[in-house]
Design a protein around this motif. Structure first.
Motif, short mmCIF file in Angstrom:
data_model
loop_
_atom_site.label_atom_id
_atom_site.label_comp_id
_atom_site.label_asym_id
_atom_site.label_seq_id
_atom_site.Cartn_x
_atom_site.Cartn_y
_atom_site.Cartn_z
N UNK A 29 0.83 -1.20 0.00
CA UNK A 29 0.00 0.00 0.00
C UNK A 29 0.87 1.25 0.00
N UNK A 30 0.27 2.36 -0.38
CA UNK A 30 0.97 3.65 -0.42
C UNK A 30 0.97 4.25 0.97
N UNK A 31 2.11 4.83 1.37
CA UNK A 31 2.25 5.34 2.74
C UNK A 31 1.85 6.81 2.85
N UNK A 32 1.65 7.49 1.74
CA UNK A 32 1.31 8.91 1.78
C UNK A 32 2.16 9.69 0.80
N UNK A 33 2.43 10.94 1.14
CA UNK A 33 3.19 11.81 0.25
C UNK A 33 4.59 12.10 0.75
N UNK A 34 5.10 11.27 1.66
CA UNK A 34 6.44 11.47 2.21
C UNK A 34 7.12 10.13 2.42
N UNK A 35 8.43 10.11 2.24
CA UNK A 35 9.21 8.88 2.37
C UNK A 35 9.30 8.47 3.84
N UNK A 36 9.12 7.18 4.11
CA UNK A 36 9.30 6.64 5.46
C UNK A 36 10.79 6.39 5.69
N UNK A 37 11.34 7.02 6.73
CA UNK A 37 12.77 6.94 7.03
C UNK A 37 13.06 5.81 8.01
N UNK A 38 12.20 5.65 9.03
CA UNK A 38 12.36 4.58 10.02
C UNK A 38 11.00 3.94 10.25
N UNK A 39 11.01 2.72 10.77
CA UNK A 39 9.74 2.02 11.02
C UNK A 39 9.86 1.14 12.25
N UNK A 40 8.70 0.73 12.77
CA UNK A 40 8.65 -0.16 13.93
C UNK A 40 7.34 -0.94 13.85
N UNK A 41 7.33 -2.13 14.43
CA UNK A 41 6.15 -2.98 14.43
C UNK A 41 5.78 -3.33 15.86
N UNK A 42 4.49 -3.24 16.17
CA UNK A 42 3.99 -3.57 17.51
C UNK A 42 4.26 -5.03 17.83
N UNK A 43 4.47 -5.33 19.11
CA UNK A 43 4.78 -6.70 19.54
C UNK A 43 3.69 -7.69 19.14
N UNK A 44 2.45 -7.23 19.04
CA UNK A 44 1.35 -8.11 18.63
C UNK A 44 1.29 -8.26 17.11
N UNK A 45 2.02 -7.42 16.39
CA UNK A 45 2.08 -7.52 14.94
C UNK A 45 0.93 -6.84 14.22
N UNK A 46 0.02 -6.21 14.95
CA UNK A 46 -1.17 -5.64 14.32
C UNK A 46 -0.99 -4.25 13.76
N UNK A 47 0.08 -3.57 14.15
CA UNK A 47 0.30 -2.19 13.71
C UNK A 47 1.73 -1.98 13.25
#
Length: 274
Positions: A115-133
């Motif tokens: 999916x498209x993340x928006x109009x700006x580049x994602x520089x860093x990311x993280x995932x919730x321990x439950x994996x839902x977000x």
């Protein structure tokens, strides 16, 4: 001379002449080749002992122990900017300059969702321990959160005046807290249930390179200003500095282990006791 009587030299002298060269192979097939597996940028490690390294628009999957290349996940022709492994260790979210996020199987490279993340580049990311977000820190200073299964946007969080340089969810499956650090030196704590800013600290004079929660009431942050900060999440008092350590070099990342924060710089490490 006496050494010329060596029997091994006699064997060499009696070897066949130029006609033997005709039996040597002149053409060889390639058994395997060593290609570039890392070109700088994000790296992530799965719980199954695999290391995911950005290599331009693709991601190299290496065995953590042997270093053997297990798989190459082809990209979308744009440079990879962030990689986060899902809690099951079997899939990863890969962000690129195309402003798309692709959730792929690590072993096969099969694309599960995009999916498209928006109009700006994602520089860093993280995932919730439950994996839902999945949270993404963007170059426009916003923190965006998406539903992993549906791929739809759930939160847009604004406070930072510069790009987001670090992200981390709170510890635990039930935690609804997200921490962010930015180029502006701010460390922010977000309550995802109320979609609001819980607390903010002007903790550093340069980009925050890492934020790591310790339990539910403390967070460690590191920065390019060569400092490590231990912050207390004091409710209405917000984020307050409890202890700081200034080093001789910029701190690029940190881990929290057995009550210690170990910050890694360009040529050494420093430790901060909780």
């Amino acid at each position: 001379p006496e050494f010329c009587k060596d029997s091994s030299l006699e064997k060499i002298n009696t070897m066949p002449g130029p006609s033997a060269a005709a039996t040597l192979r002149k053409h060889y097939g390639c058994s395997w080749e060593l290609n570039a597996v890392y070109a700088g940028g994000p790296v992530a490690v799965s719980s199954h002992g695999q290391m995911l390294c950005a290599c331009g628009p693709s991601v190299s999957v290496l065995d953590e122990e042997s270093g053997k290349l297990c798989n190459t996940i082809e990209g979308d022709a744009e440079i990879v900017t962030s990689i986060s492994v899902l809690p099951n260790g079997k899939a990863a979210a890969i962000f690129s300059r195309s402003m798309l996020v692709r959730v792929v199987q690590i072993d096969s490279g099969e694309e599960l969702k995009k999916w498209k993340v928006g109009n700006s580049v994602v520089v860093v990311s993280a995932i919730h321990d439950a994996g839902g977000s999945i949270a993404g820190g963007c170059a426009d200073g916003c923190v965006r959160v998406w539903d992993t299964a549906g791929g739809f946007l759930t939160h847009v969080l604004r406070k930072h005046s510069g790009l987001i340089s670090s992200l981390s969810f709170g510890i635990g499956m039930q935690s609804l807290r997200l921490y962010s650090g930015g180029d502006d030196g701010l460390v922010c704590s977000w309550d995802l249930s109320s979609r609001s800013l819980e607390a903010c600290a002007d903790a550093h004079s340069s980009a925050v390179t890492c934020v790591k929660p310790i339990g539910s009431s403390h967070v460690v942050s590191t920065s390019r200003d060569s400092s490590i900060q231990l912050l207390s999440h004091g409710g209405k008092a917000g984020l307050q500095s409890l202890q700081s350590l200034h080093t001789t070099e910029p701190i690029d990342t940190a881990i929290v282990l057995h009550g210690f924060c170990i910050g890694a710089g360009e040529s050494g490490i420093e430790a901060l006791l909780r």
